[in-house]
Scaffold this active site. Structure first.
Site, mmCIF file in Angstrom:
data_model
loop_
_atom_site.group_PDB
_atom_site.id
_atom_site.type_symbol
_atom_site.label_atom_id
_atom_site.label_comp_id
_atom_site.label_asym_id
_atom_site.label_seq_id
_atom_site.Cartn_x
_atom_site.Cartn_y
_atom_site.Cartn_z
ATOM 1 N N CYS A 116 0.732 -1.151 0.178
ATOM 2 C CA CYS A 116 0.009 -0.004 -0.137
ATOM 3 C C CYS A 116 0.713 1.270 0.029
ATOM 4 C CB CYS A 116 -1.069 0.036 1.183
ATOM 5 S SG CYS A 116 -2.296 -1.335 1.256
ATOM 6 N N HIS A 257 -3.391 7.253 1.730
ATOM 7 C CA HIS A 257 -3.631 5.731 1.285
ATOM 8 C C HIS A 257 -4.941 5.511 1.703
ATOM 9 C CE1 HIS A 257 -3.821 1.771 0.330
ATOM 10 N NE2 HIS A 257 -3.790 1.326 1.433
ATOM 11 N N ASN A 287 -9.811 -0.239 -1.251
ATOM 12 C CA ASN A 287 -8.510 0.136 -1.073
ATOM 13 C C ASN A 287 -7.831 -0.855 -2.457
ATOM 14 O OD1 ASN A 287 -5.754 -0.245 -0.482
ATOM 15 N ND2 ASN A 287 -6.007 -1.209 1.491
HETATM 16 N N1 COA Z 1 -19.059 -7.939 7.945
HETATM 17 C C1 COA Z 1 -19.758 -8.121 9.267
HETATM 18 N N2 COA Z 1 -18.926 -8.198 10.282
HETATM 19 C C2 COA Z 1 -17.614 -8.308 10.122
HETATM 20 C C3 COA Z 1 -17.005 -8.309 9.068
HETATM 21 C C4 COA Z 1 -17.856 -7.959 7.860
HETATM 22 N N3 COA Z 1 -17.472 -8.026 6.713
HETATM 23 N N4 COA Z 1 -15.725 -8.591 8.974
HETATM 24 C C5 COA Z 1 -15.599 -8.719 10.354
HETATM 25 N N5 COA Z 1 -16.548 -8.598 11.214
HETATM 26 C C6 COA Z 1 -16.900 -8.787 12.624
HETATM 27 C C7 COA Z 1 -15.564 -9.593 13.106
HETATM 28 O O1 COA Z 1 -15.615 -11.004 12.897
HETATM 29 C C8 COA Z 1 -15.977 -9.060 14.628
HETATM 30 O O2 COA Z 1 -16.680 -10.044 15.079
HETATM 31 P P1 COA Z 1 -16.488 -10.556 16.445
HETATM 32 O O3 COA Z 1 -16.291 -9.161 17.567
HETATM 33 O O4 COA Z 1 -17.888 -11.315 16.873
HETATM 34 O O5 COA Z 1 -15.327 -11.226 16.442
HETATM 35 C C9 COA Z 1 -16.422 -7.767 14.459
HETATM 36 O O6 COA Z 1 -16.801 -7.514 13.149
HETATM 37 C C10 COA Z 1 -15.458 -6.593 14.755
HETATM 38 O O7 COA Z 1 -14.105 -6.786 13.970
HETATM 39 P P2 COA Z 1 -12.930 -6.062 14.200
HETATM 40 O O8 COA Z 1 -11.947 -6.735 13.404
HETATM 41 O O9 COA Z 1 -12.873 -5.486 15.604
HETATM 42 O O10 COA Z 1 -13.404 -4.639 13.256
HETATM 43 P P3 COA Z 1 -12.364 -3.566 12.970
HETATM 44 O O11 COA Z 1 -12.983 -2.549 13.567
HETATM 45 O O12 COA Z 1 -11.116 -3.563 13.452
HETATM 46 O O13 COA Z 1 -12.518 -3.484 11.471
HETATM 47 C C11 COA Z 1 -11.133 -3.675 9.530
HETATM 48 C C12 COA Z 1 -12.059 -4.317 10.724
HETATM 49 C C13 COA Z 1 -10.590 -4.871 8.614
HETATM 50 C C14 COA Z 1 -11.967 -2.860 8.879
HETATM 51 C C15 COA Z 1 -10.047 -2.756 10.113
HETATM 52 O O14 COA Z 1 -9.517 -3.568 11.212
HETATM 53 C C16 COA Z 1 -9.149 -2.554 8.860
HETATM 54 O O15 COA Z 1 -9.522 -1.514 8.441
HETATM 55 N N6 COA Z 1 -7.883 -2.801 9.246
HETATM 56 C C17 COA Z 1 -6.786 -2.360 8.502
HETATM 57 C C18 COA Z 1 -7.171 -2.733 7.028
HETATM 58 C C19 COA Z 1 -6.305 -2.366 5.906
HETATM 59 O O16 COA Z 1 -6.960 -2.076 4.896
HETATM 60 N N7 COA Z 1 -5.048 -2.587 5.705
HETATM 61 C C20 COA Z 1 -4.275 -2.670 4.553
HETATM 62 C C21 COA Z 1 -3.299 -1.925 4.595
HETATM 63 S S1 COA Z 1 -3.195 -0.488 5.422
#
Ligand code: COA
Length: 333
Positions: A116, A257, A287
């Site tokens: 990224c 990004h 992304n």
């Molecule tokens: N739909 C519904 N629920 C979902 C889901 C989806 N697509 N994906 C995950 N969940 C659930 C999880 O299983 C979790 O459930 P649980 O609490 O019962 O275990 C809950 O939602 C919360 O998950 P969590 O991981 O805490 O969410 P988050 O707020 O961290 O958001 C991302 C998840 C992936 C959006 C976030 O962590 C993120 O953007 N990370 C960086 C991603 C990235 O793009 N990196 C690339 C380079 S920088």
């Protein structure tokens, strides 16, 4: 800051997104998710998907768009750098495929892998080639066909990514008031375990076993990456501003990004930059890895929103870990 012979300025932009759209409703049908969760947790409404061909299609069309908008012939290009983690093949480099497709008969080039942060690192590299005085026209392309490495059964990750390509042309100027002014760039390999693709390389060459173990898709521990991304992007952007005696009021645009709207919001807040000065296209494309920053630049410039003299900060965080920020002054009318 070291003395440079020339400054490197952006003199052209181009981009391409495929027509096919996966909106949030599409994901409701294939995994256990919903539109509201995706929008509030990520800011994404839809992404573009390339059906036929590899990343070179996205990169080539972005390059052609740039050349057309400048009414410029491809034989003028000295160097092509393609930032990507989804090359058509391990080798030859995607830059070679683009060179042939557009007919850049006088160019050399290469691919750069920084996930990224790919565009940011490629942009710095291209600028350095121009600043040295050795090259006059360097095309830097960020392109990724993320749909080729996304596991569409993994709800945590499949909703995040899309396909796109975007390009900038870099040329020299003797006017030191314009172009790239400064950058802070970093890598930290200790991040390798939380964001990677394990299969297909020399460590785990493709076998039936690697395929059965689902090792040829993007793996990410979203929460772990989220935490370091917020801190990494916000801190380095803030440090770059401090180093250059800039405040949020001085900045016309933050070009972050586009991984998650919440990461972007936290970065802008730390920099003291209001949300209306943050370039955003994550809602429409998701992304797109190396294409996020140049596609934002292309869209906002073409919409007449970026003016000559605007102070701009580019900022990224990605797999590796890789991260950084660059400060430039826009030079096109
Ligand atoms: N739909 C519904 N629920 C979902 C889901 C989806 N697509 N994906 C995950 N969940 C659930 C999880 O299983 C979790 O459930 P649980 O609490 O019962 O275990 C809950 O939602 C919360 O998950 P969590 O991981 O805490 O969410 P988050 O707020 O961290 O958001 C991302 C998840 C992936 C959006 C976030 O962590 C993120 O953007 N990370 C960086 C991603 C990235 O793009 N990196 C690339 C380079 S920088």
């Amino acid at each position: 800051m070291r003395e440079k012979r020339y400054n490197a300025i952006i003199t052209g932009v181009g981009m391409y997104v495929p027509e096919k759209i996966y909106d949030n409703a599409y994901f409701e049908k294939i995994v256990d998710t919903n539109d509201e969760w995706i929008r509030t947790r990520t800011g994404i409404k839809e992404r573009r998907i390339l059906d036929k061909g590899g990343t070179s299609v996205l990169a080539t069309k972005a390059a052609e768009d740039l050349l057309k908008s400048k009414n410029m012939s491809a034989d003028e290009i000295d160097v092509i750098i393609v930032a990507t983690v989804t090359p058509d093949m391990f080798f030859p480099a995607t830059a070679c495929l683009v060179q042939e497709n557009i007919g850049a008969v006088n160019a050399w080039g290469f691919d750069l892998s920084a996930a990224c942060s790919g565009f940011l690192f490629a942009f710095q590299t291209g600028c350095s080639l121009v600043e040295s005085g050795d090259y006059k026209k360097v095309m830097v392309i960020g392109a990724d066909k993320m749909s080729s490495i996304v596991d569409y059964t993994d709800r945590n990750n499949c909703i995040l990514f899309g396909d796109a390509g975007a390009a900038v042309l870099i040329e020299p100027t003797e006017d030191k008031n314009y172009g790239l002014q400064d950058s802070l760039l970093r890598v930290d390999g200790s991040g390798k375990d939380v964001l990677n693709m394990k299969g297909g390389g020399s460590l785990n060459p493709p076998t039936h076993e690697t395929v059965n173990n689902n090792m040829h898709v993007l793996f990410q521990e979203g929460k772990a990456v989220f935490k370091v991304a917020v801190k990494g992007m916000a801190d380095i952007s803030y440090d770059l501003m401090k180093k250059n005696n800039l405040t949020g009021d001085d900045i016309a645009y933050l070009v972050p990004h586009q991984a998650n709207l919440r990461i972007i919001g936290a970065t802008a807040e730390r920099m003291g930059i209001s949300q209306d000065k943050v370039m955003i296209n994550i809602d429409r494309y998701g992304n797109t890895t190396a294409a996020t920053i140049p596609s934002c630049l292309a869209e906002y410039y073409r919409a007449g929103k970026v003016k000559k003299g605007d102070k701009i900060i580019l900022s990224a965080f990605g797999a590796g870990f890789t991260w950084g920020a660059s400060y430039l002054v826009w030079s096109m009318d």
